[in-house]
Design a protein around this motif. Structure first.
Motif, PDB file in Angstrom:
ATOM      1  N   ALA A  28      61.452  73.006  56.985  1.00 11.39           N
ATOM      2  CA  ALA A  28      61.767  72.506  58.327  1.00 11.39           C
ATOM      3  C   ALA A  28      61.769  70.981  58.349  1.00 11.39           C
ATOM      4  O   ALA A  28      62.605  70.361  59.012  1.00 11.39           O
ATOM      5  N   ARG A  29      60.865  70.358  57.609  1.00 16.03           N
ATOM      6  CA  ARG A  29      60.833  68.897  57.542  1.00 16.03           C
ATOM      7  C   ARG A  29      62.036  68.341  56.798  1.00 16.03           C
ATOM      8  O   ARG A  29      62.485  67.226  57.078  1.00 16.03           O
ATOM      9  N   VAL A  34      69.379  67.865  55.309  1.00 11.23           N
ATOM     10  CA  VAL A  34      70.490  68.782  55.071  1.00 11.23           C
ATOM     11  C   VAL A  34      71.518  68.669  56.191  1.00 11.23           C
ATOM     12  O   VAL A  34      72.726  68.656  55.958  1.00 11.23           O
ATOM     13  N   ARG A  35      71.032  68.568  57.430  1.00  7.38           N
ATOM     14  CA  ARG A  35      71.935  68.462  58.572  1.00  7.38           C
ATOM     15  C   ARG A  35      72.784  67.200  58.498  1.00  7.38           C
ATOM     16  O   ARG A  35      73.974  67.215  58.832  1.00  7.38           O
ATOM     17  N   ALA A  36      72.188  66.116  58.011  1.00  9.50           N
ATOM     18  CA  ALA A  36      72.935  64.854  57.909  1.00  9.50           C
ATOM     19  C   ALA A  36      73.969  64.896  56.797  1.00  9.50           C
ATOM     20  O   ALA A  36      74.925  64.125  56.806  1.00  9.50           O
ATOM     21  N   GLY A  37      73.782  65.801  55.824  1.00  7.84           N
ATOM     22  CA  GLY A  37      74.741  65.952  54.738  1.00  7.84           C
ATOM     23  C   GLY A  37      74.268  65.292  53.457  1.00  7.84           C
ATOM     24  O   GLY A  37      73.824  64.139  53.477  1.00  7.84           O
ATOM     25  N   VAL A  38      74.367  66.032  52.354  1.00  9.83           N
ATOM     26  CA  VAL A  38      73.924  65.493  51.068  1.00  9.83           C
ATOM     27  C   VAL A  38      75.067  65.400  50.066  1.00  9.83           C
ATOM     28  O   VAL A  38      74.872  64.947  48.944  1.00  9.83           O
ATOM     29  N   VAL A  39      76.267  65.823  50.458  1.00 12.81           N
ATOM     30  CA  VAL A  39      77.429  65.725  49.580  1.00 12.81           C
ATOM     31  C   VAL A  39      78.155  64.430  49.901  1.00 12.81           C
ATOM     32  O   VAL A  39      78.650  64.234  51.015  1.00 12.81           O
ATOM     33  N   VAL A  85      60.916  67.797  47.311  1.00 11.55           N
ATOM     34  CA  VAL A  85      60.545  66.529  46.686  1.00 11.55           C
ATOM     35  C   VAL A  85      60.002  65.600  47.770  1.00 11.55           C
ATOM     36  O   VAL A  85      60.705  65.290  48.741  1.00 11.55           O
ATOM     37  N   LEU A  86      58.754  65.157  47.598  1.00  9.40           N
ATOM     38  CA  LEU A  86      58.103  64.274  48.563  1.00  9.40           C
ATOM     39  C   LEU A  86      57.873  62.908  47.933  1.00  9.40           C
ATOM     40  O   LEU A  86      57.258  62.807  46.865  1.00  9.40           O
ATOM     41  N   GLU A  90      57.316  61.846  52.383  1.00  7.09           N
ATOM     42  CA  GLU A  90      58.569  62.078  53.090  1.00  7.09           C
ATOM     43  C   GLU A  90      59.473  62.963  52.241  1.00  7.09           C
ATOM     44  O   GLU A  90      59.702  62.669  51.067  1.00  7.09           O
ATOM     45  N   PRO A  91      60.015  64.065  52.811  1.00  8.04           N
ATOM     46  CA  PRO A  91      60.903  64.938  52.043  1.00  8.04           C
ATOM     47  C   PRO A  91      62.267  64.280  51.820  1.00  8.04           C
ATOM     48  O   PRO A  91      62.896  63.815  52.769  1.00  8.04           O
ATOM     49  N   VAL A  92      62.700  64.254  50.554  1.00  7.29           N
ATOM     50  CA  VAL A  92      63.953  63.559  50.224  1.00  7.29           C
ATOM     51  C   VAL A  92      64.917  64.422  49.429  1.00  7.29           C
ATOM     52  O   VAL A  92      66.022  63.978  49.101  1.00  7.29           O
ATOM     53  N   GLY A  93      64.541  65.654  49.092  1.00  8.08           N
ATOM     54  CA  GLY A  93      65.438  66.489  48.312  1.00  8.08           C
ATOM     55  C   GLY A  93      64.730  67.728  47.812  1.00  8.08           C
ATOM     56  O   GLY A  93      63.622  68.057  48.247  1.00  8.08           O
ATOM     57  N   MET A  94      65.398  68.425  46.882  1.00 12.89           N
ATOM     58  CA  MET A  94      64.832  69.643  46.315  1.00 12.89           C
ATOM     59  C   MET A  94      64.986  69.648  44.803  1.00 12.89           C
ATOM     60  O   MET A  94      65.933  69.074  44.256  1.00 12.89           O
ATOM     61  N   GLN A  95      64.043  70.312  44.155  1.00  7.26           N
ATOM     62  CA  GLN A  95      64.084  70.519  42.706  1.00  7.26           C
ATOM     63  C   GLN A  95      63.719  71.978  42.450  1.00  7.26           C
ATOM     64  O   GLN A  95      62.652  72.437  42.851  1.00  7.26           O
TER      65      GLN A  95
END
Length: 213
Positions: A28-29, A34-39, A85-86, A90-95
């Protein structure tokens, strides 16, 4: 941190970041990212199918459903661990760390993405190094593989920097168009040559039985 479902309690800590099990609270954080877009602009980084290519809000819905489904499919021959990834909490991505046939082959693959604003700062290399430490030191992996489109310079450089060796090429599609992949392989011995002493693992012993280890 202990969790009722051990894979969600696994953490990997480095001096720069934390990989924390992707609980619903952490997802959720991360949702606003994701909503802002990562591509970003082309070349596109992901092969098909990929929820992150969809338009919002379908993008967020597909992304969440994919993680929930992946968390539920776990057995000794097929598992996928998802980490948020914190950086400075602050959450900045996923691994992600994926074990397909791990009980037989000891081989893992990785997948990751980062928010556009933190790319180019070395976080991509750091999070891959962290998850490799989990795979080799925590789970006893024999090898790790990776692949990226030939024009995904950042991902290929991370593999090269961390000691992976070229392992051929393959084809995949992105948004329906054929594109060539570079494949990489990192053996346990090669990883051990530059093994880091500043990465800490937590919750691994509790997680191992869930994965059949």
């Amino acid at each position: 941190m202990a969790h009722a479902y051990p894979p969600l309690g696994v953490e990997v800590r480095t001096p720069r970041l934390v990989l924390a099990g992707a609980t619903d609270e952490r997802l959720a954080r991360l949702l606003p990212v994701v909503r802002a877009g990562v591509v970003g602009p082309e070349p596109l980084p992901f092969d098909d199918p990929m929820s992150l290519y969809a338009d919002s809000p379908e993008r967020e819905w597909r992304w969440l459903r994919g993680i929930w489904a992946g968390r539920a499919r776990v057995d000794p021959d097929q598992w996928r661990l998802y980490f948020v990834v914190l950086v400075d909490d602050e959450p900045v991505g996923m691994q992600d760390l994926v074990g397909a046939g791990f009980s037989r082959f000891g081989s893992v693959t990785t997948f990751s993405w980062l928010a556009p604003g933190v790319r180019g700062s070395g976080i991509g290399s750091e999070m891959r190094a962290a998850v490799l430490h989990l795979a080799f030191d925590g789970f006893g992996a024999r090898e790790a593989t990776s692949e990226a489109f030939v024009d995904n310079t950042a991902s290929n450089r991370v593999s090269e920097r961390l000691g992976y060796e070229p392992n051929g090429r393959d084809w995949a599609t992105r948004r329906g168009d054929a594109a060539m992949l570079r494949r990489w392989r990192l053996t346990r011995d090669r990883w051990a040559e530059s093994r880091r002493a500043d990465i800490e693992l937590a919750g691994v012993e509790e997680c191992r039985p869930v994965l059949g280890l």
